[in-house]
Design an enzyme around this catalytic site. Structure first.
Site, PDB file in Angstrom:
ATOM      1  N   HIS A 228      12.041   3.487   2.634  1.00 22.66           N
ATOM      2  CA  HIS A 228      10.992   2.644   2.821  1.00 22.66           C
ATOM      3  C   HIS A 228      11.471   1.291   3.827  1.00 22.66           C
ATOM      4  CE1 HIS A 228       7.436   0.405   2.352  1.00 22.66           C
ATOM      5  NE2 HIS A 228       8.253  -0.853   2.407  1.00 22.66           N
ATOM      6  N   TYR A 232       9.960  -0.647   7.966  1.00 27.32           N
ATOM      7  CA  TYR A 232       9.901  -2.022   8.359  1.00 27.32           C
ATOM      8  C   TYR A 232      10.893  -2.240   9.954  1.00 27.32           C
ATOM      9  CZ  TYR A 232       6.773  -2.549   4.846  1.00 27.32           C
ATOM     10  OH  TYR A 232       5.788  -2.315   3.962  1.00 27.32           O
ATOM     11  N   HIS A 379      -1.702   8.217   6.752  1.00 28.75           N
ATOM     12  CA  HIS A 379      -1.309   7.178   6.767  1.00 28.75           C
ATOM     13  C   HIS A 379      -0.295   6.885   7.721  1.00 28.75           C
ATOM     14  CE1 HIS A 379       0.504   3.452   5.103  1.00 28.75           C
ATOM     15  NE2 HIS A 379       1.733   4.230   4.766  1.00 28.75           N
ATOM     16  N   PHE A 380       0.659   7.659   7.642  1.00 29.41           N
ATOM     17  CA  PHE A 380       2.030   7.197   8.533  1.00 29.41           C
ATOM     18  C   PHE A 380       1.686   7.705  10.046  1.00 29.41           C
ATOM     19  CE2 PHE A 380       3.978  11.249   6.830  1.00 29.41           C
ATOM     20  CZ  PHE A 380       4.054  11.887   8.182  1.00 29.41           C
ATOM     21  N   HIS A 381       0.642   8.286  10.386  1.00 27.43           N
ATOM     22  CA  HIS A 381       0.176   8.384  11.823  1.00 27.43           C
ATOM     23  C   HIS A 381      -0.442   7.141  12.311  1.00 27.43           C
ATOM     24  CE1 HIS A 381       1.635  12.466  11.344  1.00 27.43           C
ATOM     25  NE2 HIS A 381       1.820  12.488  12.862  1.00 27.43           N
ATOM     26  N   ARG A 442       0.188  18.371   2.195  1.00 26.41           N
ATOM     27  CA  ARG A 442       1.037  17.940   3.320  1.00 26.41           C
ATOM     28  C   ARG A 442       2.150  19.039   3.301  1.00 26.41           C
ATOM     29  NH1 ARG A 442       4.686  12.636   2.306  1.00 26.41           N
ATOM     30  NH2 ARG A 442       5.620  13.201   4.425  1.00 26.41           N
ATOM     31  N   ARG A 443       2.931  18.964   4.429  1.00 29.14           N
ATOM     32  CA  ARG A 443       4.347  19.609   4.510  1.00 29.14           C
ATOM     33  C   ARG A 443       4.155  21.314   4.152  1.00 29.14           C
ATOM     34  NH1 ARG A 443       7.226  15.642   0.916  1.00 29.14           N
ATOM     35  NH2 ARG A 443       8.327  14.284   2.401  1.00 29.14           N
TER      36      ARG A 443
HETATM   37 FE1  HAS Z   1       3.805   3.228   4.466  1.00 29.08          FE
HETATM   38  C1  HAS Z   1       4.317   6.351   2.664  1.00 29.08           C
HETATM   39  C2  HAS Z   1       2.669   1.856   1.241  1.00 29.08           C
HETATM   40  C3  HAS Z   1       3.288   0.158   5.895  1.00 29.08           C
HETATM   41  C4  HAS Z   1       5.135   4.355   7.217  1.00 29.08           C
HETATM   42  N1  HAS Z   1       4.539   5.165   4.737  1.00 29.08           N
HETATM   43  C5  HAS Z   1       4.289   6.318   4.143  1.00 29.08           C
HETATM   44  C6  HAS Z   1       5.229   7.048   4.695  1.00 29.08           C
HETATM   45  C7  HAS Z   1       5.717   6.583   6.179  1.00 29.08           C
HETATM   46  C8  HAS Z   1       5.136   5.334   6.045  1.00 29.08           C
HETATM   47  C9  HAS Z   1       6.435   7.320   7.355  1.00 29.08           C
HETATM   48  O1  HAS Z   1       3.071   2.536  -1.760  1.00 29.08           O
HETATM   49  C10 HAS Z   1       5.517   8.631   4.494  1.00 29.08           C
HETATM   50  C11 HAS Z   1       6.873   8.989   4.050  1.00 29.08           C
HETATM   51  C12 HAS Z   1       6.997  10.438   3.625  1.00 29.08           C
HETATM   52  O2  HAS Z   1       7.346  11.133   4.381  1.00 29.08           O
HETATM   53  O3  HAS Z   1       6.706  10.776   2.265  1.00 29.08           O
HETATM   54  N2  HAS Z   1       3.172   1.503   3.716  1.00 29.08           N
HETATM   55  C13 HAS Z   1       2.821   1.020   2.562  1.00 29.08           C
HETATM   56  C14 HAS Z   1       2.326  -0.389   2.308  1.00 29.08           C
HETATM   57  C15 HAS Z   1       2.253  -0.624   3.567  1.00 29.08           C
HETATM   58  C16 HAS Z   1       2.813   0.373   4.331  1.00 29.08           C
HETATM   59  C17 HAS Z   1       1.854  -1.021   1.210  1.00 29.08           C
HETATM   60  N3  HAS Z   1       4.093   2.573   6.135  1.00 29.08           N
HETATM   61  C18 HAS Z   1       3.909   1.236   6.561  1.00 29.08           C
HETATM   62  C19 HAS Z   1       4.589   1.162   7.776  1.00 29.08           C
HETATM   63  C20 HAS Z   1       5.118   2.005   8.217  1.00 29.08           C
HETATM   64  C21 HAS Z   1       4.896   3.056   7.010  1.00 29.08           C
HETATM   65  C22 HAS Z   1       4.392  -0.233   8.526  1.00 29.08           C
HETATM   66  C23 HAS Z   1       5.712   2.754   9.411  1.00 29.08           C
HETATM   67  C24 HAS Z   1       5.927   2.093  10.401  1.00 29.08           C
HETATM   68  N4  HAS Z   1       3.565   3.773   2.459  1.00 29.08           N
HETATM   69  C25 HAS Z   1       3.300   3.324   1.331  1.00 29.08           C
HETATM   70  C26 HAS Z   1       3.404   4.130  -0.122  1.00 29.08           C
HETATM   71  C27 HAS Z   1       3.795   5.308   0.428  1.00 29.08           C
HETATM   72  C28 HAS Z   1       3.729   5.220   1.892  1.00 29.08           C
HETATM   73  C29 HAS Z   1       3.400   3.624  -1.276  1.00 29.08           C
HETATM   74  C30 HAS Z   1       4.090   6.565  -0.283  1.00 29.08           C
HETATM   75  C31 HAS Z   1       3.135   7.550  -0.356  1.00 29.08           C
HETATM   76  C32 HAS Z   1       3.335   8.853  -1.035  1.00 29.08           C
HETATM   77  O4  HAS Z   1       2.787   8.831  -2.197  1.00 29.08           O
HETATM   78  O5  HAS Z   1       3.817   9.573  -0.632  1.00 29.08           O
HETATM   79  C33 HAS Z   1       2.077  -2.231   3.918  1.00 29.08           C
HETATM   80  O6  HAS Z   1       3.158  -2.755   4.723  1.00 29.08           O
HETATM   81  C34 HAS Z   1       0.907  -2.305   5.057  1.00 29.08           C
HETATM   82  C35 HAS Z   1       0.678  -3.820   5.261  1.00 29.08           C
HETATM   83  C36 HAS Z   1      -0.383  -4.055   6.331  1.00 29.08           C
HETATM   84  C37 HAS Z   1      -1.156  -4.935   6.542  1.00 29.08           C
HETATM   85  C38 HAS Z   1      -2.114  -4.853   7.574  1.00 29.08           C
HETATM   86  C39 HAS Z   1      -2.142  -6.346   8.349  1.00 29.08           C
HETATM   87  C40 HAS Z   1      -2.826  -6.132   9.733  1.00 29.08           C
HETATM   88  C41 HAS Z   1      -2.293  -6.527  10.983  1.00 29.08           C
HETATM   89  C42 HAS Z   1      -3.231  -6.421  12.237  1.00 29.08           C
HETATM   90  C43 HAS Z   1      -3.538  -7.541  13.306  1.00 29.08           C
HETATM   91  C44 HAS Z   1      -4.356  -7.042  14.042  1.00 29.08           C
HETATM   92  C45 HAS Z   1      -4.059  -7.459  15.317  1.00 29.08           C
HETATM   93  C46 HAS Z   1      -4.972  -6.691  16.463  1.00 29.08           C
HETATM   94  C47 HAS Z   1      -2.800  -7.757  16.021  1.00 29.08           C
HETATM   95  C48 HAS Z   1      -1.623  -5.875   5.481  1.00 29.08           C
HETATM   96  C49 HAS Z   1      -1.153  -7.176  11.151  1.00 29.08           C
HETATM   97  C50 HAS Z   1      -6.436  -7.672  16.520  1.00 29.08           C
HETATM   98  C51 HAS Z   1      -7.082  -7.194  17.584  1.00 29.08           C
HETATM   99  C52 HAS Z   1      -8.248  -7.668  17.775  1.00 29.08           C
HETATM  100  C53 HAS Z   1      -9.015  -6.996  18.913  1.00 29.08           C
HETATM  101  C54 HAS Z   1      -8.955  -8.866  17.336  1.00 29.08           C
HETATM  102 CU    CU Z   2       7.318   2.848   1.882  1.00 29.82          CU
END
Ligand code: HAS
Ligand code: CU
Length: 581
Positions: A228, A232, A379-381, A442-443
């Site tokens: 996990h 980050y 999700h992860f893409h 998946r997988r």
């Molecule tokens: Fe995740 C599974 C929960 C973030 C990557 N995640 C994965 C896997 C990967 C991955 C690779 O709780 C699969 C692993 C595998 O092979 O089994 N993930 C989360 C949560 C977040 C999260 C709560 N994940 C990420 C990030 C990753 C990533 C970042 C890679 C870089 N994820 C999970 C969970 C699993 C999971 C479970 C397990 C699922 C399962 O059952 O297998 C949070 O960190 C997300 C928080 C994000 C926000 C968004 C804030 C928004 C922002 C955008 C600002 C906008 C801008 C643009 C700058 C609160 C910052 C504005 C533009 C204008 C034009 C105005």
């Molecule tokens: Cu995670």
């Protein structure tokens, strides 16, 4: 007002090497991705289904380990040297860690590629989540270990550079980019110990035949302890660029240096004690520990929500400086024709969508619906595959002139490239999420089970498959365009001195003088991070080991060590007896 290559020619060379290694991995990884998509939906099959895991492993490792980490060590090197205005201590040392990372990649790649060639008796079809019971050739584990050690030494390089700067600048605040690098590296050290332990104590000895078996749940848990936090590790460099580059390119200043520091401290403290949210469905871990991981994960949303606020506020500031006005009208004043800006902004938008699927994943009970389905792949893409990858590609268009001294080739091609990625990913990832909800696993190379129909809430399976294929093709074309821009830029002539943008990052509206000093107390935050890790992991690990044994049921603790010691003692005793007689 000079470029990075003029200021730090030796470091620019390392950044260049790191980026080019990363881009090579991206190109091959993307091609494999297209092969997989076409295979799964049964449009064109280039490989035998039996080889699907080999391809998937290569795709995963090349993209989430090689592409991301080589790129981020490049950015971090740039960030430390630029913000401290100081060269790295010893360029030989820098070359050494880059060399180790490359050696590790090559070692790990040998069995991965070997698995695709029938005449080679090696394979590593264990996916990028390489825990037991699947087993790879020892070279795979050895390569990963060497690679991780390379990243550790890279951290040493940045820490020592900061340390020598600190001696010359006592009492000064750590410049924001360096602060971001150091906090990220601290949690990388803390979390990667888990994967190093898993490899060196269990997986490598097991693949070498030194031990007969391992405790599969223990290796899974150690993997996710790291697995996990590693997300980050990929995300923080992208965030760094959203904080220090996006405001500048939008024409404004970073809204708040103190908020940015708080965000990075929160990631340092909370990234690691959350890994069990990948194991909600693992038997053998008590529900209470899973619940704790869920609570920590929900807290971990906070720094990303703060980031959304700060980064968008900074963009708005930029837009208003450029004459934008109105509640939303300012959005039009942003530099949408600049691929660096548009790529990063679209990556941010996608990440906001990714937060929804992340929150669903993180909820213990809803996770049961989506775990191990194509939803997770969707999700992860969006996260690593867009928030991170698209940001990296977009900032490459800013970095390339800085590290080569050449003008960027084909700005409009670059703009098309980032938009194409966004469109391709919208199709692919949305359809993956929806398929996952219908239970699509998946997988697997053969998702369609006999005598089973996926029931869609809306639309049809054919429509979803078509979207995935279309998305996959657009993503592949986008990657080709990216490679084209890189290659053409590198092949171009050196720019006239003074014609390229200077190596600068954003100023702040509220600067470090507004940040409480305690935020720079890295020792304090490290101590809190360690305590949280102990609280989250000591009991689950103790319970896994006490029930399943260190090396699986029925095998004593460290059998090989004990046996080896006995053999050494016996040999020594025999030798002594032999000598005295
Ligand atoms: Fe995740 C599974 C929960 C973030 C990557 N995640 C994965 C896997 C990967 C991955 C690779 O709780 C699969 C692993 C595998 O092979 O089994 N993930 C989360 C949560 C977040 C999260 C709560 N994940 C990420 C990030 C990753 C990533 C970042 C890679 C870089 N994820 C999970 C969970 C699993 C999971 C479970 C397990 C699922 C399962 O059952 O297998 C949070 O960190 C997300 C928080 C994000 C926000 C968004 C804030 C928004 C922002 C955008 C600002 C906008 C801008 C643009 C700058 C609160 C910052 C504005 C533009 C204008 C034009 C105005
Ligand atoms: Cu995670």
């Amino acid at each position: 007002m000079s470029t990075y290559i003029e200021q730090f020619p030796e470091e620019a060379r390392i950044v260049r090497l790191a980026f080019f290694t990363s881009f090579a991995a991206l190109a091959v990884g993307a091609a494999l991705g297209l092969i997989q998509v076409l295979h799964r939906v049964d449009v064109v099959r280039f490989i035998d289904s039996a080889k699907y895991y080999d391809v998937l492993t290569l795709h995963g490792v090349l993209l989430v380990i090689t592409f991301t980490i080589f790129f981020l060590v490049g950015i971090f090197t740039w960030a430390v040297t630029t913000s401290l205005d100081r060269s790295l201590g010893n360029i030989r040392f820098t070359q050494t860690w880059y060399g180790l990372m490359t050696l590790g990649t090559v070692l790990a790649a040998i069995p991965m590629v070997g698995g695709l060639i029938d005449s080679i008796e090696m394979s590593a079809a264990v996916l990028f989540t390489f825990y037991a019971p699947m087993q790879a050739h020892p070279l795979f584990y050895l390569g990963l270990a060497v690679f991780v050690v390379g990243t550790w030494l890279a951290g040493v390089d940045w820490f020592t550079t900061w340390w020598s700067w600190k001696q010359d600048n006592p009492g000064e605040r750590i410049p924001l980019p360096t602060f971001m690098v150091l906090t990220t590296m601290i949690f990388w050290y803390l979390s990667s110990i888990g994967v190093a332990a898993s490899i060196l104590l269990f997986l490598l000895p097991w693949s070498l035949g030194i031990v007969d078996q391992v405790n599969a749940l223990l290796t899974r848990t150690l993997f996710w302890y790291f697995g996990h936090a590693v997300v980050y590790f990929w995300l923080m460099p992208a965030y760094m660029m959203w904080y220090i580059m996006l405001p500048k390119i939008s024409g404004g200043k970073l809204f708040s240096d103190p908020l940015a520091r708080v965000v990075f401290v929160l990631f340092l403290v909370l990234s690691t004690p959350t890994g069990i949210h990948h194991q909600y469905l693992d038997p053998g871990i008590a529900e209470g520990f899973k619940f704790m991981a869920m609570v920590n994960t929900m807290f971990l949303l906070l720094p990303s929500l703060l980031t959304a606020f700060t980064v968008v506020a900074s963009m708005e500031h930029g837009a208003r400086q450029r004459g934008g006005s109105g509640y939303f009208g300012w959005l039009r004043a942003l530099p949408w024709r600049d691929p660096v800006f548009t790529g990063m902004a679209l990556a941010g938008l996608m990440f906001a969508a990714a937060a929804f699927s992340g929150m669903v994943n993180a909820g213990m009970n809803i996770n049961y619906l989506v775990h191990n389905t194509w939803w997770v792949v969707g999700h992860f893409h969006l996260t690593v595959g867009t928030a991170v990858a698209l940001t990296f590609m977009a900032v490459s268009y800013w970095f390339l002139p800085q590290i080569t001294g050449k003008k960027l080739w084909g700005k409009s091609v670059a703009l098309a490239q980032v938009v194409l990625w966004f469109v391709g990913m919208t199709f692919m990832s949305n359809a993956m999420h929806r398929s996952g909800l219908a239970g699509m696993p998946r997988r697997t190379a053969e998702p369609q089970y006999r005598n089973f129909e996926f029931e869609m809430a809306a639309g049809s399976l054919g429509e979803l498959n078509a979207q995935v294929v279309l998305g996959g093709i657009l993503l592949f074309v986008s990657t080709l365009l990216f490679v084209l821009v890189v290659v053409m830029t590198v092949l171009g002539d050196k720019a006239e001195p003074g014609t390229l943008p200077a190596n600068e990052y954003a100023d702040t509206l509220s600067g470090p003088e507004d940040s409480p000093k305690v935020l720079d107390n890295l020792k304090l935050w490290t101590a809190i991070a360690v305590i949280l890790v102990i609280l989250a992991y000591a009991l689950p690990l103790a319970s896994i080991i006490s029930r399943g044994g260190v090396f699986g049921p029925g095998v004593g603790t460290y059998p090989m060590v004990v046996e080896t010691l006995q053999v050494i003692a016996q040999t020594a005793a025999d030798t002594v007896v032999g000598v005295t007689h």
